[in-house]
Design a protein around this motif. Structure first.
Motif, PDB file in Angstrom:
ATOM      1  N   CYS A  61       0.865  -1.186   0.000  1.00 48.92           N
ATOM      2  CA  CYS A  61       0.000   0.000   0.000  1.00 48.92           C
ATOM      3  C   CYS A  61       0.897   1.230   0.000  1.00 48.92           C
ATOM      4  O   CYS A  61       1.740   1.400   0.903  1.00 48.92           O
ATOM      5  CB  CYS A  61      -0.908   0.020   1.226  1.00 48.92           C
ATOM      6  N   HIS A  63       0.304   4.227   0.697  1.00 46.10           N
ATOM      7  CA  HIS A  63       0.007   5.278   1.674  1.00 46.10           C
ATOM      8  C   HIS A  63       1.071   5.338   2.766  1.00 46.10           C
ATOM      9  O   HIS A  63       1.728   6.358   2.953  1.00 46.10           O
ATOM     10  CB  HIS A  63      -1.388   5.070   2.271  1.00 46.10           C
ATOM     11  N   LYS A  64       1.261   4.218   3.470  1.00 48.74           N
ATOM     12  CA  LYS A  64       2.292   4.170   4.525  1.00 48.74           C
ATOM     13  C   LYS A  64       3.295   3.055   4.278  1.00 48.74           C
ATOM     14  O   LYS A  64       3.938   2.565   5.208  1.00 48.74           O
ATOM     15  CB  LYS A  64       1.650   3.982   5.908  1.00 48.74           C
ATOM     16  N   GLN A  66       2.991  -0.152   3.511  1.00 44.34           N
ATOM     17  CA  GLN A  66       2.721  -1.390   4.247  1.00 44.34           C
ATOM     18  C   GLN A  66       2.434  -2.517   3.251  1.00 44.34           C
ATOM     19  O   GLN A  66       1.665  -2.323   2.303  1.00 44.34           O
ATOM     20  CB  GLN A  66       1.492  -1.222   5.157  1.00 44.34           C
ATOM     21  N   CYS A  85      -7.481  -0.740   1.407  1.00 42.56           N
ATOM     22  CA  CYS A  85      -6.437  -1.117   2.362  1.00 42.56           C
ATOM     23  C   CYS A  85      -7.061  -1.222   3.765  1.00 42.56           C
ATOM     24  O   CYS A  85      -7.818  -0.342   4.183  1.00 42.56           O
ATOM     25  CB  CYS A  85      -5.333  -0.067   2.353  1.00 42.56           C
ATOM     26  N   PHE A  87      -5.734  -0.746   6.589  1.00 39.52           N
ATOM     27  CA  PHE A  87      -5.226   0.180   7.601  1.00 39.52           C
ATOM     28  C   PHE A  87      -5.988   1.498   7.642  1.00 39.52           C
ATOM     29  O   PHE A  87      -6.528   1.874   8.663  1.00 39.52           O
ATOM     30  CB  PHE A  87      -3.736   0.457   7.388  1.00 39.52           C
ATOM     31  N   HIS A  88      -6.014   2.236   6.528  1.00 42.29           N
ATOM     32  CA  HIS A  88      -6.654   3.557   6.537  1.00 42.29           C
ATOM     33  C   HIS A  88      -7.670   3.704   5.413  1.00 42.29           C
ATOM     34  O   HIS A  88      -8.057   4.823   5.066  1.00 42.29           O
ATOM     35  CB  HIS A  88      -5.597   4.672   6.444  1.00 42.29           C
ATOM     36  N   LYS A  89      -8.027   2.568   4.802  1.00 44.69           N
ATOM     37  CA  LYS A  89      -9.133   2.518   3.831  1.00 44.69           C
ATOM     38  C   LYS A  89      -8.885   3.284   2.529  1.00 44.69           C
ATOM     39  O   LYS A  89      -9.841   3.682   1.857  1.00 44.69           O
ATOM     40  CB  LYS A  89     -10.450   3.011   4.458  1.00 44.69           C
ATOM     41  N   LYS A  90      -7.613   3.498   2.191  1.00 48.89           N
ATOM     42  CA  LYS A  90      -7.344   4.035   0.851  1.00 48.89           C
ATOM     43  C   LYS A  90      -7.784   2.973  -0.150  1.00 48.89           C
ATOM     44  O   LYS A  90      -7.567   1.765   0.066  1.00 48.89           O
ATOM     45  CB  LYS A  90      -5.861   4.364   0.657  1.00 48.89           C
TER      46      LYS A  90
END
Ligand code: FES
Length: 125
Positions: A61, A63-64, A66, A85, A87-90
């Protein structure tokens, strides 16, 4: 990192030079995903059984950074398949790899096919 992910990628299945035999069909949960390794890449494979479709994309992902997308929730956005994702729903299109939130970069997607009970992912080596 993204350039590594693009290294063997082709968006055009006619340009595939290596159909990598990833695993048996039953290795992948219905309406879910699992991760495979190809050389130095982690690839998320989705058995989108309620659409009777399969998809492959990078497991990372953006975003971060991961390694998680194979554990994401799959669904549809305006008729197209997507993964969110955990984790943060991107959210990303499983066809084009486009980031559907418009706030982080896109992901790499890969050609995929199923033959004789095996799942193959296409790469351009
Ligand atoms: S790490 Fe994937 S959305 Fe944040």
């Amino acid at each position: 990192m993204i350039s590594e992910l693009e290294k063997y990628r082709t968006a055009d299945s006619s340009k595939v030079t290596n159909w990598y035999k990833a695993a048996t069909v039953d290795s992948f949960p219905e309406d879910g995903g699992a991760c495979i390794k190809y050389k130095d890449l982690q690839i998320a494979i989705f058995n989108f059984s309620r659409r009777n479709e399969w998809y492959a994309c990078q497991n990372l992902c953006p975003h971060k950074m991961q390694m998680i997308l194979s554990r994401g929730m799959i669904g549809s956005y305006e008729g197209d398949p997507k993964v969110a994702c955990p984790f943060h729903k991107k959210t990303f299109s499983l066809k084009s790899g486009k980031n559907l939130n418009g706030d982080t970069c896109d992901i790499a997607t890969y050609p995929i096919k199923v033959e004789d009970g095996f799942v193959y992912v296409g790469f351009e080596d």
